[in-house]
Design a protein around this motif. Structure first.
Motif, PDB file in Angstrom:
ATOM      1  N   MET A  39       0.846  -1.188   0.000  1.00  0.00           N
ATOM      2  CA  MET A  39       0.000   0.000   0.000  1.00  0.00           C
ATOM      3  C   MET A  39       0.885   1.244   0.000  1.00  0.00           C
ATOM      4  O   MET A  39       1.799   1.349   0.824  1.00  0.00           O
ATOM      5  CB  MET A  39      -0.893   0.001   1.245  1.00  0.00           C
ATOM      6  CG  MET A  39      -1.986   1.057   1.219  1.00  0.00           C
ATOM      7  SD  MET A  39      -3.034   1.039   2.719  1.00  0.00           S
ATOM      8  CE  MET A  39      -3.612  -0.653   2.733  1.00  0.00           C
ATOM      9  N   ASN A  40       0.631   2.180  -0.939  1.00  0.00           N
ATOM     10  CA  ASN A  40       1.508   3.345  -1.013  1.00  0.00           C
ATOM     11  C   ASN A  40       1.239   4.314   0.143  1.00  0.00           C
ATOM     12  O   ASN A  40       0.208   4.253   0.820  1.00  0.00           O
ATOM     13  CB  ASN A  40       1.383   4.047  -2.377  1.00  0.00           C
ATOM     14  CG  ASN A  40      -0.011   4.644  -2.602  1.00  0.00           C
ATOM     15  OD1 ASN A  40      -0.557   5.323  -1.738  1.00  0.00           O
ATOM     16  ND2 ASN A  40      -0.558   4.403  -3.788  1.00  0.00           N
ATOM     17  N   GLU A  41       2.186   5.218   0.347  1.00  0.00           N
ATOM     18  CA  GLU A  41       2.139   6.108   1.508  1.00  0.00           C
ATOM     19  C   GLU A  41       0.931   7.056   1.467  1.00  0.00           C
ATOM     20  O   GLU A  41       0.343   7.367   2.510  1.00  0.00           O
ATOM     21  CB  GLU A  41       3.434   6.919   1.583  1.00  0.00           C
ATOM     22  CG  GLU A  41       4.661   6.080   1.906  1.00  0.00           C
ATOM     23  CD  GLU A  41       5.913   6.924   2.019  1.00  0.00           C
ATOM     24  OE1 GLU A  41       5.806   8.173   1.889  1.00  0.00           O
ATOM     25  OE2 GLU A  41       6.999   6.357   2.241  1.00  0.00           O
ATOM     26  N   GLU A  42       0.575   7.531   0.272  1.00  0.00           N
ATOM     27  CA  GLU A  42      -0.539   8.473   0.158  1.00  0.00           C
ATOM     28  C   GLU A  42      -1.855   7.834   0.602  1.00  0.00           C
ATOM     29  O   GLU A  42      -2.632   8.435   1.351  1.00  0.00           O
ATOM     30  CB  GLU A  42      -0.669   8.961  -1.292  1.00  0.00           C
ATOM     31  CG  GLU A  42      -1.799   9.970  -1.487  1.00  0.00           C
ATOM     32  CD  GLU A  42      -1.940  10.400  -2.937  1.00  0.00           C
ATOM     33  OE1 GLU A  42      -3.014  10.943  -3.279  1.00  0.00           O
ATOM     34  OE2 GLU A  42      -1.000  10.184  -3.730  1.00  0.00           O
ATOM     35  N   VAL A  43      -2.081   6.603   0.151  1.00  0.00           N
ATOM     36  CA  VAL A  43      -3.309   5.903   0.510  1.00  0.00           C
ATOM     37  C   VAL A  43      -3.330   5.585   2.001  1.00  0.00           C
ATOM     38  O   VAL A  43      -4.357   5.743   2.669  1.00  0.00           O
ATOM     39  CB  VAL A  43      -3.473   4.611  -0.324  1.00  0.00           C
ATOM     40  CG1 VAL A  43      -4.665   3.788   0.176  1.00  0.00           C
ATOM     41  CG2 VAL A  43      -3.664   4.954  -1.797  1.00  0.00           C
ATOM     42  N   GLN A  44      -2.186   5.148   2.533  1.00  0.00           N
ATOM     43  CA  GLN A  44      -2.106   4.840   3.956  1.00  0.00           C
ATOM     44  C   GLN A  44      -2.358   6.086   4.804  1.00  0.00           C
ATOM     45  O   GLN A  44      -3.047   6.032   5.830  1.00  0.00           O
ATOM     46  CB  GLN A  44      -0.730   4.253   4.302  1.00  0.00           C
ATOM     47  CG  GLN A  44      -0.592   3.770   5.740  1.00  0.00           C
ATOM     48  CD  GLN A  44      -1.557   2.645   6.075  1.00  0.00           C
ATOM     49  OE1 GLN A  44      -1.506   1.585   5.448  1.00  0.00           O
ATOM     50  NE2 GLN A  44      -2.430   2.864   7.046  1.00  0.00           N
ATOM     51  N   ALA A  45      -1.815   7.219   4.358  1.00  0.00           N
ATOM     52  CA  ALA A  45      -2.008   8.473   5.090  1.00  0.00           C
ATOM     53  C   ALA A  45      -3.486   8.875   5.076  1.00  0.00           C
ATOM     54  O   ALA A  45      -4.026   9.351   6.085  1.00  0.00           O
ATOM     55  CB  ALA A  45      -1.156   9.580   4.467  1.00  0.00           C
ATOM     56  N   LEU A  46      -4.152   8.669   3.932  1.00  0.00           N
ATOM     57  CA  LEU A  46      -5.577   8.995   3.838  1.00  0.00           C
ATOM     58  C   LEU A  46      -6.399   8.093   4.753  1.00  0.00           C
ATOM     59  O   LEU A  46      -7.311   8.559   5.447  1.00  0.00           O
ATOM     60  CB  LEU A  46      -6.049   8.860   2.385  1.00  0.00           C
ATOM     61  CG  LEU A  46      -7.536   9.161   2.124  1.00  0.00           C
ATOM     62  CD1 LEU A  46      -7.908  10.567   2.598  1.00  0.00           C
ATOM     63  CD2 LEU A  46      -7.872   8.993   0.649  1.00  0.00           C
ATOM     64  N   LEU A  47      -6.060   6.808   4.774  1.00  0.00           N
ATOM     65  CA  LEU A  47      -6.751   5.863   5.659  1.00  0.00           C
ATOM     66  C   LEU A  47      -6.633   6.288   7.115  1.00  0.00           C
ATOM     67  O   LEU A  47      -7.621   6.329   7.853  1.00  0.00           O
ATOM     68  CB  LEU A  47      -6.157   4.463   5.487  1.00  0.00           C
ATOM     69  CG  LEU A  47      -6.814   3.526   4.484  1.00  0.00           C
ATOM     70  CD1 LEU A  47      -5.995   2.251   4.342  1.00  0.00           C
ATOM     71  CD2 LEU A  47      -8.227   3.179   4.908  1.00  0.00           C
ATOM     72  N   ASN A  48      -5.411   6.612   7.524  1.00  0.00           N
ATOM     73  CA  ASN A  48      -5.184   7.017   8.917  1.00  0.00           C
ATOM     74  C   ASN A  48      -5.928   8.309   9.250  1.00  0.00           C
ATOM     75  O   ASN A  48      -6.476   8.453  10.345  1.00  0.00           O
ATOM     76  CB  ASN A  48      -3.684   7.200   9.171  1.00  0.00           C
ATOM     77  CG  ASN A  48      -2.908   5.890   9.078  1.00  0.00           C
ATOM     78  OD1 ASN A  48      -3.491   4.809   9.226  1.00  0.00           O
ATOM     79  ND2 ASN A  48      -1.617   5.975   8.820  1.00  0.00           N
ATOM     80  N   ASP A  49      -5.937   9.233   8.290  1.00  0.00           N
ATOM     81  CA  ASP A  49      -6.628  10.512   8.504  1.00  0.00           C
ATOM     82  C   ASP A  49      -8.131  10.306   8.675  1.00  0.00           C
ATOM     83  O   ASP A  49      -8.759  10.892   9.569  1.00  0.00           O
ATOM     84  CB  ASP A  49      -6.357  11.441   7.319  1.00  0.00           C
ATOM     85  CG  ASP A  49      -7.101  12.771   7.432  1.00  0.00           C
ATOM     86  OD1 ASP A  49      -6.832  13.512   8.400  1.00  0.00           O
ATOM     87  OD2 ASP A  49      -7.951  13.049   6.575  1.00  0.00           O
ATOM     88  N   LEU A  50      -8.716   9.454   7.833  1.00  0.00           N
ATOM     89  CA  LEU A  50     -10.155   9.199   7.914  1.00  0.00           C
ATOM     90  C   LEU A  50     -10.530   8.512   9.224  1.00  0.00           C
ATOM     91  O   LEU A  50     -11.542   8.851   9.852  1.00  0.00           O
ATOM     92  CB  LEU A  50     -10.604   8.342   6.723  1.00  0.00           C
ATOM     93  CG  LEU A  50     -10.575   9.033   5.357  1.00  0.00           C
ATOM     94  CD1 LEU A  50     -10.867   8.040   4.247  1.00  0.00           C
ATOM     95  CD2 LEU A  50     -11.568  10.185   5.306  1.00  0.00           C
TER      96      LEU A  50
END
Length: 365
Positions: free
Chosen positions: A1-12
């Protein structure tokens, strides 16, 4: 999983957790369940007033709980499926799940924005009145353009728009119009539009192709429902009837079906001509009058709700809340927040209006 998607998941995840706390979602859900139980009991409708109060309370609670649990469930589904989709190389499924993440992000942003709408009347439907100001024929055309913009914006949100009253311009366009917007929190959002709107463009009505400046005023009033008491004495009303004008089929200009009501103590005047019968037009007029009177009472009672009525200003230079420039460049700029965009066509199509409303609510909501 790329960093951008992981960051979005954590933010949500973080934003939903915070929302669960500050909205007190669990307490609201518990109350929804209690009301549902009461509504299923025999004799629930024995007391209509009490029953309607519970229904209204339930409606307000569900407006928060339903979207929260929907978003939480959708995010949980993505969290369960996304790692496996990445591991097995299912690129199409990964793309769909990431698109769903961005959709959740957008809808969560809407819910966060809705939290700013905590005013006494923010959850109500509303009446939007637009009047042509300085600019003559140009101003009437400008009103028509604004009507189109607000209709497209409301339709995109899934809201219903009804024309209550309309007076056409002498040459083109509209002199003044009142529309009713039916939708959850429509007043809370639309109140950001109250004020003077200024247009600068090369006039299509000027053979010399010169630039013209036109003005229109927008007023937004919450619809006051029957659960709010507004005292109106019959002797304080002057009721006039007249023949409706404009498009409307065979019934138009046949009978004096249009109604105008003047509230003599305040000088407030309301009118309606969109319904077929005089009785229906009178009923709509009374609803609009109740709304305007209650708005006045609230603004007088609480200093913090001054924004409901706003300061009445001349519809001309120096008083505008927003400038729309078509030539020599394209720019829409809000004088209150500084928010601006260059895509004038998207703005007039109602597509960029939410950005201006969001900035207003962040600053003044």
């Amino acid at each position: 999983m790329n960093e951008e998607v992981q960051a979005l998941l954590n933010d949500l995840k973080d934003r939903l957790l915070k929302m669960r706390r500050y909205l007190d979602v669990d307490a609201k859900k518990k109350r929804v369940d209690e009301i549902k139980f009461l509504m299923e009991e025999h004799g629930f409708w024995n007391d209509n007033n009490s029953a309607n109060e519970l229904i209204q309370e339930n409606k307000k609670l569900v407006a928060w709980t339903a979207p929260f649990f929907d978003l939480s469930g959708r995010l949980a589904d993505v969290v369960d499926l996304l790692p496996e989709a990445y591991d097995t190389g299912e690129d199409r499924l990964v793309e769909e799940l990431v698109d769903e993440l961005y959709a959740v992000d957008k809808e969560l942003g809407e819910l966060e924005l809705q939290k700013m709408l905590s005013g006494e009347l923010d959850d109500k439907n509303c009446f939007v009145s637009i009047n042509a100001g300085a600019g003559g024929t140009e101003a009437c055309d400008w009103v028509q353009m604004l009507v189109r913009m607000y209709r497209k914006w409301a339709t995109t949100r899934g809201w219903k728009v009804e024309t209550v009253d309309l007076v056409e311009g002498d040459v083109v366009g509209i002199k003044n119009v009142t529309m009713k917007i039916v939708g959850n929190f429509s007043f809370g959002y639309a109140k950001a539009e109250k004020g003077i709107h200024r247009l600068v463009r090369i006039s299509p009505f000027d053979s010399g192709a010169r630039r013209h400046t036109s003005f229109a005023s927008v007023d937004v009033t919450p619809e006051i429902t029957d659960d709010i008491d507004v005292d109106i004495k019959p002797e304080e009303l002057r009721i006039d009837t007249f023949r409706a004008s404009g498009a409307g089929g065979q019934h138009i200009n046949v009978t004096d079906s249009a109604v105008r009501i003047t509230h003599t103590p305040t000088g407030i005047i309301v009118s309606c001509q969109n319904q077929r019968s005089q009785h229906q037009n009178k009923d709509t007029c009374m609803k609009l009058l109740r709304s305007k009177l209650y708005e006045m009472q609230v603004s007088q009672r609480e200093e913090k709700l001054k924004a409901l009525t706003g300061e009445k200003k001349e519809i001309a230079w120096g008083n505008q809340i927003r400038n729309y420039v078509f030539q020599p460049y394209t720019l829409v700029k809000d004088t209150r927040t500084g928010h601006e965009i260059g895509n004038i066509q998207a703005m007039m199509d109602g597509e960029e209006l939410d950005g201006f409303i969001t900035e207003y609510l962040k600053k003044f909501g």
